[in-house]
Design an enzyme around this catalytic site. Structure first.
Site, PDB file in Angstrom:
ATOM      1  N   HIS A  44       0.609  -0.893  -0.337  1.00  0.00           N
ATOM      2  CA  HIS A  44       0.054   0.277  -0.297  1.00  0.00           C
ATOM      3  C   HIS A  44       0.838   0.883  -0.180  1.00  0.00           C
ATOM      4  CE1 HIS A  44      -2.955   2.787   2.166  1.00  0.00           C
ATOM      5  NE2 HIS A  44      -3.655   2.871   0.962  1.00  0.00           N
ATOM      6  N   ARG A  45       0.531   1.972  -1.455  1.00  0.00           N
ATOM      7  CA  ARG A  45       1.542   3.507  -1.222  1.00  0.00           C
ATOM      8  C   ARG A  45       3.435   2.999  -0.835  1.00  0.00           C
ATOM      9  NH1 ARG A  45      -2.049   6.810   2.566  1.00  0.00           N
ATOM     10  NH2 ARG A  45      -3.745   6.135   2.661  1.00  0.00           N
ATOM     11  N   GLU A  69       0.803  -1.117  -4.653  1.00  0.00           N
ATOM     12  CA  GLU A  69      -0.266  -0.026  -5.007  1.00  0.00           C
ATOM     13  C   GLU A  69       0.191   1.696  -4.386  1.00  0.00           C
ATOM     14  OE1 GLU A  69      -3.982   2.617  -3.314  1.00  0.00           O
ATOM     15  OE2 GLU A  69      -1.722   2.192  -2.545  1.00  0.00           O
ATOM     16  N   ASP A 124      -1.225   5.966  -5.953  1.00  0.00           N
ATOM     17  CA  ASP A 124      -2.515   6.970  -6.623  1.00  0.00           C
ATOM     18  C   ASP A 124      -1.703   8.253  -7.199  1.00  0.00           C
ATOM     19  OD1 ASP A 124      -3.957   6.527  -3.216  1.00  0.00           O
ATOM     20  OD2 ASP A 124      -2.230   6.385  -2.915  1.00  0.00           O
ATOM     21  N   HIS A 148      -1.023  10.761  -2.787  1.00  0.00           N
ATOM     22  CA  HIS A 148      -1.942   9.994  -2.288  1.00  0.00           C
ATOM     23  C   HIS A 148      -3.046  11.991  -2.035  1.00  0.00           C
ATOM     24  CE1 HIS A 148      -5.171   9.354   0.536  1.00  0.00           C
ATOM     25  NE2 HIS A 148      -5.235   8.533  -0.029  1.00  0.00           N
ATOM     26  N   GLU A 195      -4.497   3.871  -8.749  1.00  0.00           N
ATOM     27  CA  GLU A 195      -5.312   4.547  -7.677  1.00  0.00           C
ATOM     28  C   GLU A 195      -5.704   5.601  -8.242  1.00  0.00           C
ATOM     29  OE1 GLU A 195      -8.497   6.121  -3.846  1.00  0.00           O
ATOM     30  OE2 GLU A 195      -6.577   4.401  -3.198  1.00  0.00           O
ATOM     31  N   LYS A 218      -7.216   9.597  -8.455  1.00  0.00           N
ATOM     32  CA  LYS A 218      -7.562   9.541  -6.835  1.00  0.00           C
ATOM     33  C   LYS A 218      -8.365  11.110  -7.748  1.00  0.00           C
ATOM     34  CE  LYS A 218      -6.793   9.735  -3.460  1.00  0.00           C
ATOM     35  NZ  LYS A 218      -7.175   8.793  -2.571  1.00  0.00           N
ATOM     36  N   ASP A 233       0.226  -1.823   4.531  1.00  0.00           N
ATOM     37  CA  ASP A 233       1.609  -1.259   4.076  1.00  0.00           C
ATOM     38  C   ASP A 233       2.699  -1.736   5.450  1.00  0.00           C
ATOM     39  OD1 ASP A 233      -0.176   0.983   3.901  1.00  0.00           O
ATOM     40  OD2 ASP A 233      -0.826   1.734   6.576  1.00  0.00           O
TER      41      ASP A 233
END
Length: 241
Positions: free
Chosen positions: A7-8, A34, A36, A49, A110, A112, A230
């Site tokens: 995640h990120r 992943e 954003d 993000h 993702e 945004k 994370d």
């Protein structure tokens, strides 16, 4: 076999959405990352993000009010500075794609565009995916489900998955209504039964953000399609056990 998506990047141990975080995720053995994306003032695709740079950098203001070059001047490890000495920067999606040439990682992008419409974001992202021939390595997710339908209708070869944070009735039917092959629910909004039934109906389930050991173990036990975490290092170790 459950896929581990960082995640990120490895956001629990490194400054989120930076190359350092993505590189760490790869080193920890994650199956994918992943990230954003937002559009910059000069139409580039920035990997960050929030709609502003305030939380994650030493700057302030909206991402869309800066050019990519201006965004690069901010320290993206600003709030990590006590235990992360190297200066990390906001990368562009192109930079991440360049780095991906050296590995086989999956990349969940993702969009945004649920708060700001970002005219043309879908076209720019897809165009870059095609340029790098990453069609099979990308999943596009968003809280803006209109955007996902737009992608499916125009580029059906790109996999999409709706993000959502509240309980959804028969999520597999909802995914089918969008022609999406997966769902990305907030962990608390899906039970084991819903996860299993969704997968039995041919839809991948990739919950976020799965950080507690007991949750990681539980999802590994039921062979959940993927988890978004994370802490990829911890998740990979538990998976190998």
């Amino acid at each position: 076999m459950t896929i581990i998506l960082a995640h990120r990047g490895s956001a629990g141990t490194h400054p989120e959405n930076t190359m350092e975080s993505f590189v760490a995720a790869e080193q920890f053995g994650a199956d994918g990352i992943e990230l954003d994306v937002h559009l910059t003032l000069d139409g580039d695709i920035a990997v960050i993000h929030d709609t502003t740079v305030d939380r994650t950098t030493d700057g302030n203001g909206r991402v869309t009010d800066f050019t990519m070059e201006e965004l690069k001047k901010f320290k993206a490890n600003y709030h990590y500075k006590h235990f992360f000495k190297k200066t990390a920067r906001i990368p562009s999606l192109k930079e991440v794609f360049e780095w991906m040439k050296g590995n086989n990682l999956i990349c969940n992008i993702e969009l945004k565009n649920n708060e700001l419409p970002y005219e043309g974001l879908e076209e720019k992202v897809i165009s870059l995916i095609k340029e790098y021939k990453y069609e099979k390595r990308i999943v596009i997710s968003s809280f803006n489900h209109y955007s996902l339908v737009y992608i499916v209708n125009n580029w059906p070869e790109i996999e999409t998955a709706p993000l959502y944070s509240d309980l959804l009735y028969k999520p597999w039917e909802y995914a089918n209504s969008l022609n999406s092959k997966g769902i990305h629910p907030k962990l608390k909004s899906v039970s084991d039964t819903i996860i299993k039934t969704t997968m039995e109906n041919g839809i991948s389930v990739r919950p976020y953000t799965v950080n507690k050991e007991r949750d990681i173990k539980r999802l590994l036990q039921i062979n959940c399609s993927a988890i978004i975490t994370d802490f990829p290092e911890k998740a990979v170790k538990l998976k190998r056990k």
